[in-house]
Design an enzyme around this catalytic site. Sequence first.
Site, short mmCIF file in Angstrom:
data_model
loop_
_atom_site.label_atom_id
_atom_site.label_comp_id
_atom_site.label_asym_id
_atom_site.label_seq_id
_atom_site.Cartn_x
_atom_site.Cartn_y
_atom_site.Cartn_z
N THR A 161 0.85 -1.20 0.00
CA THR A 161 0.00 0.00 0.00
C THR A 161 0.88 1.24 0.00
O THR A 161 1.90 1.26 0.69
CB THR A 161 -0.86 -0.03 1.28
OG1 THR A 161 -1.78 -1.11 1.16
CG2 THR A 161 -1.60 1.26 1.52
N ARG A 188 -14.61 -6.48 -0.48
CA ARG A 188 -13.73 -6.46 0.71
C ARG A 188 -13.04 -5.09 0.81
O ARG A 188 -12.51 -4.58 -0.16
CB ARG A 188 -12.70 -7.57 0.61
CG ARG A 188 -11.67 -7.61 1.76
CD ARG A 188 -10.41 -6.84 1.43
NE ARG A 188 -9.39 -6.97 2.47
CZ ARG A 188 -8.29 -6.22 2.53
NH1 ARG A 188 -8.06 -5.29 1.61
NH2 ARG A 188 -7.42 -6.38 3.49
N THR A 211 0.64 -0.23 6.59
CA THR A 211 0.59 -1.07 5.39
C THR A 211 0.79 -2.52 5.83
O THR A 211 1.53 -2.80 6.77
CB THR A 211 1.65 -0.64 4.34
OG1 THR A 211 1.71 -1.62 3.30
CG2 THR A 211 3.02 -0.43 4.91
N GLY A 212 0.09 -3.42 5.15
CA GLY A 212 0.13 -4.84 5.51
C GLY A 212 -1.27 -5.40 5.45
O GLY A 212 -2.15 -4.83 4.79
N GLY A 214 -4.70 -5.73 6.02
CA GLY A 214 -5.64 -4.75 6.56
C GLY A 214 -6.49 -5.28 7.69
O GLY A 214 -6.77 -4.56 8.66
N1 GLY Z 1 -3.40 -2.63 3.91
C1 GLY Z 1 -4.23 -2.57 2.77
C2 GLY Z 1 -5.24 -3.62 2.70
O1 GLY Z 1 -5.23 -4.56 3.47
O2 GLY Z 1 -6.09 -3.53 1.84
#
Ligand code: GLY
Length: 301
Positions: A161, A188, A211-212, A214
Site C-alpha cells: 500500500t 472487501r 501497510t500490511g 488490513g
Molecule cells: N493494507 C491494505 C489492505 O489490506 O487492503
Amino acid sequence: MSEQTAGPIFVATWDFGALAVREAWTHWRQTSDLGASCVAGTAAVESDPAIPTVGIGGLPNRDGVVELDAGMMRGSDLRCGSVASLRVTCPAIRVAQAVAEQTNHVMLAGRGADAFALQQGCEPVAPDAMLTEETRSQYEAWRARVEAGEIDEEKMVGHDTVCVLGWHAGETVACVATSGLGYKRAGRVGDSPIIGGGLYADDQAGCAASTGIGEELYRHAVSIRVTDAMHSGADASGATGGVLRRMIERDPANRMRGLTLLAIDRQGGIGVATTRTDNHEFELHVCRAGEFERVVPTPIV
Ligand code: GLY
C-alpha cells in the site's frame, strides 16, 4: 529513527515511495500546500500502471475486477475523507480528498463513490483498462490454479500500500491508497480508507498510517493508537514500536504477518516499526526539505 528538522517532511512506503516523496516535494515547491502535496505524491503512485498493488494496474479481486480504496486526513482541523471499492475512477486519493473537502461526509463506497468521482470531474477508466496485461495474465493464472484445486481461493495474497505522511512546522497530513489484497472477495475493504485504522492525523499529536494485512491492522485500530500514544508523550519511534509490540503480544502470529506502522510526531520525528515480510523487505522513503533518503528498518522479532 526520530530526528528533527525544519521541514517539510514527507515519508512514503515501499520502493514506489521514492516516486511519492519526489512528487510531493515537487508539488510543495510549487504550492507550499502540505495536503495537496501528499495527495500529489499518492496520486503519482496510483497513476503508474506498472505498480501492481496500487491504483491503475493494481491486483484485481477474485472476479478479476480492480477495486480501489483510499483515505486522507488533515491534522489541523481533523477534516478527513475516504473511498472504498472504486471500480471506474482513479486516482482514488483525489476522490478521497474531494470527499473531505467538498462534502459533509467522511466515507463513500462502491457505486456512489464512483458516481461522486465522476460528478467531481474525474475521467472514467474503462473497467478492463484498470488491469494491465501483466496483472490480467497473473489473475488468469491464479484463477486456473484455483480451479485446478492447486491453491485455496481464501489464501490472502500480499500487496503493498502507498502511505504518504507529511509534516511542516507542526502541521500534519496522512494519505493512503491501495488496490487491497490480491484476489480478495468483491466488496472487501481493507484498513486503508478507515480513519483511525489505516491512517490518522491530529496536529496535537502527529500523523500515522499502516501497510500490511488490513484485517489485522484495523482489528487493532493501529493509526489512532499510534496517534494517541504520541498525544500521551511518546515520540514517533516509541509509538509505532509500542503498538506493534502490543499487537504481537496479543497474537504472536502477527510477528510473521508483514505489518508496518509509520508516524511523524508533532516535533517532526519519524517512526517506523515493521514485522518480517515473506516476499521482500520493507523500505521507507523520506524527504526532509529536499534531502532524500531510503530507510530499511530492522523488523521486530
Ligand atoms: N493494507 C491494505 C489492505 O489490506 O487492503
